[in-house]
Design an enzyme around this catalytic site. Structure first.
Site, PDB file in Angstrom:
ATOM      1  N   ASP A 209     -11.945  25.971  34.624  1.00  0.00           N
ATOM      2  CA  ASP A 209     -12.472  25.815  33.276  1.00  0.00           C
ATOM      3  C   ASP A 209     -13.633  26.789  33.114  1.00  0.00           C
ATOM      4  O   ASP A 209     -13.789  27.728  33.905  1.00  0.00           O
ATOM      5  CB  ASP A 209     -12.869  24.367  32.974  1.00  0.00           C
ATOM      6  N   ALA A 210     -14.470  26.571  32.112  1.00  0.00           N
ATOM      7  CA  ALA A 210     -15.527  27.538  31.815  1.00  0.00           C
ATOM      8  C   ALA A 210     -16.508  27.707  32.966  1.00  0.00           C
ATOM      9  O   ALA A 210     -17.087  28.784  33.150  1.00  0.00           O
ATOM     10  CB  ALA A 210     -16.270  27.109  30.546  1.00  0.00           C
ATOM     11  N   LYS A 211     -16.712  26.674  33.766  1.00  0.00           N
ATOM     12  CA  LYS A 211     -17.679  26.770  34.863  1.00  0.00           C
ATOM     13  C   LYS A 211     -17.230  27.774  35.919  1.00  0.00           C
ATOM     14  O   LYS A 211     -18.048  28.332  36.635  1.00  0.00           O
ATOM     15  CB  LYS A 211     -17.903  25.388  35.471  1.00  0.00           C
TER      16      LYS A 211
ATOM     17  N   LYS B 165     -14.723  15.261  41.940  1.00  0.00           N
ATOM     18  CA  LYS B 165     -14.149  16.601  41.861  1.00  0.00           C
ATOM     19  C   LYS B 165     -15.092  17.558  42.570  1.00  0.00           C
ATOM     20  O   LYS B 165     -16.275  17.596  42.271  1.00  0.00           O
ATOM     21  CB  LYS B 165     -13.954  17.011  40.402  1.00  0.00           C
ATOM     22  N   ARG B 166     -14.560  18.322  43.488  1.00  0.00           N
ATOM     23  CA  ARG B 166     -15.331  19.199  44.364  1.00  0.00           C
ATOM     24  C   ARG B 166     -16.189  18.341  45.303  1.00  0.00           C
ATOM     25  O   ARG B 166     -15.686  17.411  45.896  1.00  0.00           O
ATOM     26  CB  ARG B 166     -16.140  20.204  43.540  1.00  0.00           C
TER      27      ARG B 166
ATOM     28  N   LYS C  79      -5.870  18.749  23.893  1.00  0.00           N
ATOM     29  CA  LYS C  79      -7.220  19.296  24.112  1.00  0.00           C
ATOM     30  C   LYS C  79      -7.104  20.555  24.956  1.00  0.00           C
ATOM     31  O   LYS C  79      -6.366  20.569  25.950  1.00  0.00           O
ATOM     32  CB  LYS C  79      -8.129  18.286  24.815  1.00  0.00           C
TER      33      LYS C  79
ATOM     34  N   LYS D  80      -9.415  23.903  26.773  1.00  0.00           N
ATOM     35  CA  LYS D  80     -10.730  24.307  27.250  1.00  0.00           C
ATOM     36  C   LYS D  80     -11.196  25.575  26.533  1.00  0.00           C
ATOM     37  O   LYS D  80     -10.398  26.494  26.275  1.00  0.00           O
ATOM     38  CB  LYS D  80     -10.680  24.563  28.761  1.00  0.00           C
TER      39      LYS D  80
ATOM     40  N   GLU E 241     -19.240  12.387  29.570  1.00  0.00           N
ATOM     41  CA  GLU E 241     -18.413  12.211  30.767  1.00  0.00           C
ATOM     42  C   GLU E 241     -19.150  12.476  32.069  1.00  0.00           C
ATOM     43  O   GLU E 241     -18.822  11.896  33.107  1.00  0.00           O
ATOM     44  CB  GLU E 241     -17.185  13.119  30.705  1.00  0.00           C
TER      45      GLU E 241
ATOM     46  N   HIS F 120     -13.376   9.181  29.619  1.00  0.00           N
ATOM     47  CA  HIS F 120     -13.002  10.416  30.312  1.00  0.00           C
ATOM     48  C   HIS F 120     -12.115  10.140  31.524  1.00  0.00           C
ATOM     49  O   HIS F 120     -12.431   9.289  32.358  1.00  0.00           O
ATOM     50  CB  HIS F 120     -14.278  11.141  30.774  1.00  0.00           C
TER      51      HIS F 120
END
Length: 373
Positions: free
Chosen positions: A24-26, A60-61, A173, A175, A256, A306
């Site tokens: 995603d954007a990160k 996550k991660r 949805k 991103k 979220e 979420h």
């Protein structure tokens, strides 16, 4: 007084591999690496009367091993307790680890235990969890996220959107938050044209814009008739989100990434969200989620929990106003059951509790486990 008592708690650390790396954007802005797996913490609680409750949380991660270690330390606090005293037990677990805080990893380690207790209580009553809590509806509008990540070319996003709608899902949805704003706008334009104006479309910036960029992008995005713009700013920037919510017609959604009811309360006080997106595994389970839902309803907010649809479907069904539940197929291999989707809605299962049993894959992907008696 109930004669039943908790006799065992089994904790399992599970590492779920993803079929392909997720960005995603990160990732595009260099903050994170692509995600290749999800760490899960499962809790199974057994009682003298032979009942069993199942709960889970995730990370996550980084964070999975930490959640597992903390849960293993506090789980003995449940042995010998009445499993129906869920609020009391949540408080006991929180105070057992209070020296490391009342949010973050400490809250997330409690969540699987709390969720398992609610699952057990609903099973004892022979009711789906939503019915035990008190449902307002038997199905919830659902939208898909897993097909709209930034790593996917726009043609693939369009194909995924079509497949989602054909499967019965009601909204899409995608991103945003690409370093090139033009890329974002081109992708949103393509998806909106592909879907038409009657299909719900949401965008999620994953906290990537600063305040100036967010104002510019929200101004551009206002023309697409979006259901919401999600996390345009840092998750803790309540003031900035509030300014966007006041300035633009498109609803602002966020919440979220927060890990306590207290953090959400600050969002609500600031007027920072038109749509609140709490995550039960992140804020400590169903017990704090229900407290937060009451607060959100008092402030006339929409609710769109979420991730973790297997849990949040039940919770969204109990919220007074109609909201959304997020369809993510990532966790499906972990369970023998599937959510039923039809006409844009996800149906609350009629099975007792959460209505879930773990699959053989869950056992295969278990990296560590411990049983407390």
């Amino acid at each position: 007084m109930s004669s039943d008592r908790i006799t065992s708690v089994r904790l399992s650390s599970v590492l779920l591999p993803l079929p392909r790396p997720i960005s995603d954007a990160k990732v595009f802005t260099g903050r994170q690496r692509p995600m290749t797996e999800v760490a899960l913490l499962f809790a199974a609680i057994g009682t003298e009367q032979g009942l069993a409750g199942l709960g889970f949380g995730y990370s996550k991660r980084a964070g999975g091993p930490g959640q597992y270690a903390h849960a293993a330390e506090i789980a003995p606090e449940l042995i010998g307790e009445d499993p129906s005293d869920i609020a009391k037990l949540w408080t006991k677990l929180m105070w057992a680890g209070a020296s490391v805080g009342r949010g973050g990893l400490a809250a997330q380690a409690i969540a699987p235990l709390d969720i398992a207790l609610w699952d057990l209580k609903a099973k004892r009553a022979g009711l789906p969890l939503a019915k035990l809590i008190g449902a307002h509806r038997d199905s919830v509008r659902c939208y898909d996220t897993s097909g709209g990540f930034l790593h996917a070319p726009v043609e693939e996003v369009l194909t995924n959107a079509t497949a989602s709608l054909e499967s019965g899902i009601g909204g899409i949805k995608i991103k945003v938050g690409h370093p090139d704003a033009g890329v974002d706008l081109a992708r949103v334009t393509a998806v909106r044209e592909h879907l038409g104006d009657d299909v719900a479309l949401m965008v999620d910036a994953n906290q990537q814009w600063d305040r100036t960029s967010a104002r510019r992008m929200c101004r551009e995005l206002d023309r697409f008739g979006l259901t919401w713009i999600e996390e345009p700013l840092d998750a803790h920037d309540a003031e900035g989100h509030a300014a966007l919510a006041r300035a633009f017609d498109t609803p602002i959604a966020t919440g979220e990434m927060l890990t306590s009811v207290g953090e959400h309360r600050e969002l609500i006080r600031a007027g920072a969200a038109d749509v609140l997106q709490p995550d039960a595994p992140r804020i400590g389970g169903i017990t704090p989620f229900l407290r937060l839902a009451t607060l959100a309803d008092l402030h006339h907010l929409k609710l769109a929990p979420h991730y973790a649809m297997e849990i949040h479907l039940h919770l969204a069904a109990t919220y007074p106003s109609e909201g959304w539940v997020e369809h993510f197929d990532w966790l499906e291999p972990l369970f023998n059951e599937r959510m039923t989707i039809s006409d844009g809605r996800m149906l609350v299962p009629d099975r007792p509790g959460l209505g879930l049993t773990t699959s053989d894959k869950t056992e295969e992907w278990t990296t560590d486990s411990i049983e407390v008696r």
